[in-house]
Scaffold this active site. Sequence first.
Site, PDB file in Angstrom:
ATOM      1  N   HIS A 266       0.847  -1.191   0.000  1.00 17.14           N
ATOM      2  CA  HIS A 266       0.000   0.000   0.000  1.00 17.14           C
ATOM      3  C   HIS A 266       0.881   1.238   0.000  1.00 17.14           C
ATOM      4  O   HIS A 266       1.933   1.237   0.628  1.00 17.14           O
ATOM      5  CB  HIS A 266      -0.914   0.018   1.234  1.00 17.14           C
ATOM      6  CG  HIS A 266      -2.084   0.933   1.071  1.00 17.14           C
ATOM      7  ND1 HIS A 266      -2.008   2.270   1.346  1.00 17.14           N
ATOM      8  CD2 HIS A 266      -3.337   0.687   0.617  1.00 17.14           C
ATOM      9  CE1 HIS A 266      -3.178   2.819   1.069  1.00 17.14           C
ATOM     10  NE2 HIS A 266      -3.992   1.887   0.620  1.00 17.14           N
ATOM     11  N   ASP A 317      -8.102  -5.344  -0.427  1.00 15.74           N
ATOM     12  CA  ASP A 317      -8.573  -6.175  -1.544  1.00 15.74           C
ATOM     13  C   ASP A 317      -8.329  -7.660  -1.308  1.00 15.74           C
ATOM     14  O   ASP A 317      -9.042  -8.502  -1.862  1.00 15.74           O
ATOM     15  CB  ASP A 317      -7.898  -5.732  -2.845  1.00 15.74           C
ATOM     16  CG  ASP A 317      -8.339  -4.341  -3.234  1.00 15.74           C
ATOM     17  OD1 ASP A 317      -9.549  -4.088  -3.187  1.00 15.74           O
ATOM     18  OD2 ASP A 317      -7.481  -3.503  -3.553  1.00 15.74           O
TER      19      ASP A 317
HETATM   20  N1  COA Z   1       4.124  -7.412  -4.626  1.00 12.40           N
HETATM   21  C1  COA Z   1       5.469  -7.429  -4.753  1.00 12.40           C
HETATM   22  N2  COA Z   1       6.237  -6.365  -4.508  1.00 12.40           N
HETATM   23  C2  COA Z   1       5.635  -5.239  -4.122  1.00 12.40           C
HETATM   24  C3  COA Z   1       4.248  -5.143  -3.954  1.00 12.40           C
HETATM   25  C4  COA Z   1       3.494  -6.302  -4.214  1.00 12.40           C
HETATM   26  N3  COA Z   1       2.166  -6.288  -4.085  1.00 12.40           N
HETATM   27  N4  COA Z   1       3.915  -3.909  -3.539  1.00 12.40           N
HETATM   28  C5  COA Z   1       5.068  -3.228  -3.459  1.00 12.40           C
HETATM   29  N5  COA Z   1       6.102  -4.038  -3.805  1.00 12.40           N
HETATM   30  C6  COA Z   1       7.508  -3.674  -3.823  1.00 12.40           C
HETATM   31  C7  COA Z   1       7.752  -2.598  -4.887  1.00 12.40           C
HETATM   32  O1  COA Z   1       7.976  -3.192  -6.163  1.00 12.40           O
HETATM   33  C8  COA Z   1       8.952  -1.909  -4.332  1.00 12.40           C
HETATM   34  O2  COA Z   1      10.087  -2.733  -4.592  1.00 12.40           O
HETATM   35  P1  COA Z   1      11.506  -2.068  -4.985  1.00 12.40           P
HETATM   36  O3  COA Z   1      11.848  -1.192  -3.803  1.00 12.40           O
HETATM   37  O4  COA Z   1      12.382  -3.238  -5.188  1.00 12.40           O
HETATM   38  O5  COA Z   1      11.237  -1.270  -6.226  1.00 12.40           O
HETATM   39  C9  COA Z   1       8.719  -1.962  -2.835  1.00 12.40           C
HETATM   40  O6  COA Z   1       7.840  -3.064  -2.603  1.00 12.40           O
HETATM   41  C10 COA Z   1       8.096  -0.711  -2.259  1.00 12.40           C
HETATM   42  O7  COA Z   1       6.839  -0.454  -2.919  1.00 12.40           O
HETATM   43  P2  COA Z   1       6.295   1.022  -3.004  1.00 12.40           P
HETATM   44  O8  COA Z   1       7.150   1.820  -3.917  1.00 12.40           O
HETATM   45  O9  COA Z   1       6.183   1.563  -1.632  1.00 12.40           O
HETATM   46  O10 COA Z   1       4.860   0.802  -3.669  1.00 12.40           O
HETATM   47  P3  COA Z   1       3.917   1.982  -4.216  1.00 12.40           P
HETATM   48  O11 COA Z   1       3.509   2.836  -3.095  1.00 12.40           O
HETATM   49  O12 COA Z   1       4.527   2.683  -5.373  1.00 12.40           O
HETATM   50  O13 COA Z   1       2.673   1.140  -4.769  1.00 12.40           O
HETATM   51  C11 COA Z   1       0.830  -0.306  -4.671  1.00 12.40           C
HETATM   52  C12 COA Z   1       1.613   0.771  -3.938  1.00 12.40           C
HETATM   53  C13 COA Z   1      -0.454  -0.583  -3.891  1.00 12.40           C
HETATM   54  C14 COA Z   1       0.439   0.208  -6.077  1.00 12.40           C
HETATM   55  C15 COA Z   1       1.682  -1.594  -4.782  1.00 12.40           C
HETATM   56  O14 COA Z   1       1.947  -2.057  -3.476  1.00 12.40           O
HETATM   57  C16 COA Z   1       1.015  -2.661  -5.622  1.00 12.40           C
HETATM   58  O15 COA Z   1       1.149  -2.637  -6.849  1.00 12.40           O
HETATM   59  N6  COA Z   1       0.288  -3.616  -4.981  1.00 12.40           N
HETATM   60  C17 COA Z   1      -0.439  -4.639  -5.726  1.00 12.40           C
HETATM   61  C18 COA Z   1      -1.739  -4.095  -6.278  1.00 12.40           C
HETATM   62  C19 COA Z   1      -2.778  -3.885  -5.194  1.00 12.40           C
HETATM   63  O16 COA Z   1      -3.001  -4.751  -4.365  1.00 12.40           O
HETATM   64  N7  COA Z   1      -3.422  -2.713  -5.258  1.00 12.40           N
HETATM   65  C20 COA Z   1      -4.457  -2.358  -4.299  1.00 12.40           C
HETATM   66  C21 COA Z   1      -3.986  -1.251  -3.427  1.00 12.40           C
HETATM   67  S1  COA Z   1      -5.089  -0.924  -2.107  1.00 12.40           S
END
Ligand code: COA
Length: 381
Positions: A266, A317
């Site tokens: 998140h 979710d």
């Molecule tokens: N699976 C695997 N790796 C994940 C991840 C996931 N669900 N969510 C974050 N990461 C990783 C990122 O790739 C990043 O890795 P890196 O440092 O090697 O690049 C690290 O964790 C930090 O992530 P961050 O940059 O803080 O994420 P964000 O704030 O840009 O994105 C989301 C947030 C929600 C978009 C992201 O967590 C995601 O795509 N989750 C899956 C989709 C989802 O469930 N969406 C609903 C949100 S409520």
Amino acid sequence: MAAPAPSSADFAKGLAGVVAGRTAICSLDGTLRYRGYDIEPLATAGSFEEVAWLLLHGDLPTKHQRDDFQGRLAAAARDLPTAVLEALARLAQESPQASVMDALRTGISMLGLVERDDTPGNQAALLAQAERLLGQTPAILAAWIDLTTGCSPAAWPDGPIAKALLQRLMRREPSPAEVAIFGTTLVLYAEHEFNASTFAARTVASTGSDMHSAITAAIGALKGPLHGGANEKVLEVLGEIGTPERVDAWVHEQFAAKRVVMGFGHRVYKDGDVRAKLLGAMCRAMVQGTEAEGLEVLADRIERIMLERKALKPNLDWPAARVYHALGLPVKVFTPIFVVARMSGWTSHVIEQIGDNRIIRPLSVYAGAAPRDYVPLEARG
Ligand code: COA
């Protein structure tokens, strides 16, 4: 003259960590609160109508206010404009396989066309529009499902939105326990500060545009799998993995391919999503001793591995998809149900933005070609 160009040091990709405005609707500081109220009692003891009223008006309703509000929402659900229903019927015939999110986005956009707004910006008119949208959205969802399965839209049932929508989608009377957990998901999905879809709605509203345009943009933003679309992807993932023994290899594959695992992580909650904890426990209790229990074993294993390998916890979710599946709902309605719930948050934010507006217009750091001279068409190779 333009303001001085920002340097690349000034920008945050995806606006991460940027404070983009003020809101009195919701806070995520420590725990999630709607208008100052902790999410837990709202989700366990409150109804969706109570919460939608709270978000729109700033205070909890009296019983009388809640009952009247519930009646107006049900009336809006029963009274979809004929022109919109006819157009949806035609579209369902032409494109029965269309995404339900596209149908909802189109339906809301059509409502904006037929329900002309004669008093743009007027607070009472905006509240009335919000109320109508809260009733019309679940009715459009249920009508579209009927229309694409060869039925004419059934009548909208009496009672609160959670019960009526569940009944329409299940095509049977839901049990009180089913209505309760479904209602909890609506409350948990209702509002979440400056998430992508809400920010999209506020951006559109900030230009002086109308409620329906703002909501149409929000639905488009919610559809994406990194936002609301994740709840549908969660179930696809669980189906793809199939058995607990396959979890380790599957997760390894995702990491190796640098793919995100849907339902985890998140932007704001870095130590776990309070909503996921709450609903996760309810989901486990709900499926105990049922067929859906097998999926929980799989889900537990994935949670453990995500925590061990990436220190990532589930977001809302993750359990919401499993709850909807356990209720027997088809995957294609998972994100549309999110729309029904978030309509309360979106409309509240649109009203708040209009009440204290300045156009949302950030800057960018230019990263393109260096200045160069125009070459006339005839002189180009
Ligand atoms: N699976 C695997 N790796 C994940 C991840 C996931 N669900 N969510 C974050 N990461 C990783 C990122 O790739 C990043 O890795 P890196 O440092 O090697 O690049 C690290 O964790 C930090 O992530 P961050 O940059 O803080 O994420 P964000 O704030 O840009 O994105 C989301 C947030 C929600 C978009 C992201 O967590 C995601 O795509 N989750 C899956 C989709 C989802 O469930 N969406 C609903 C949100 S409520």
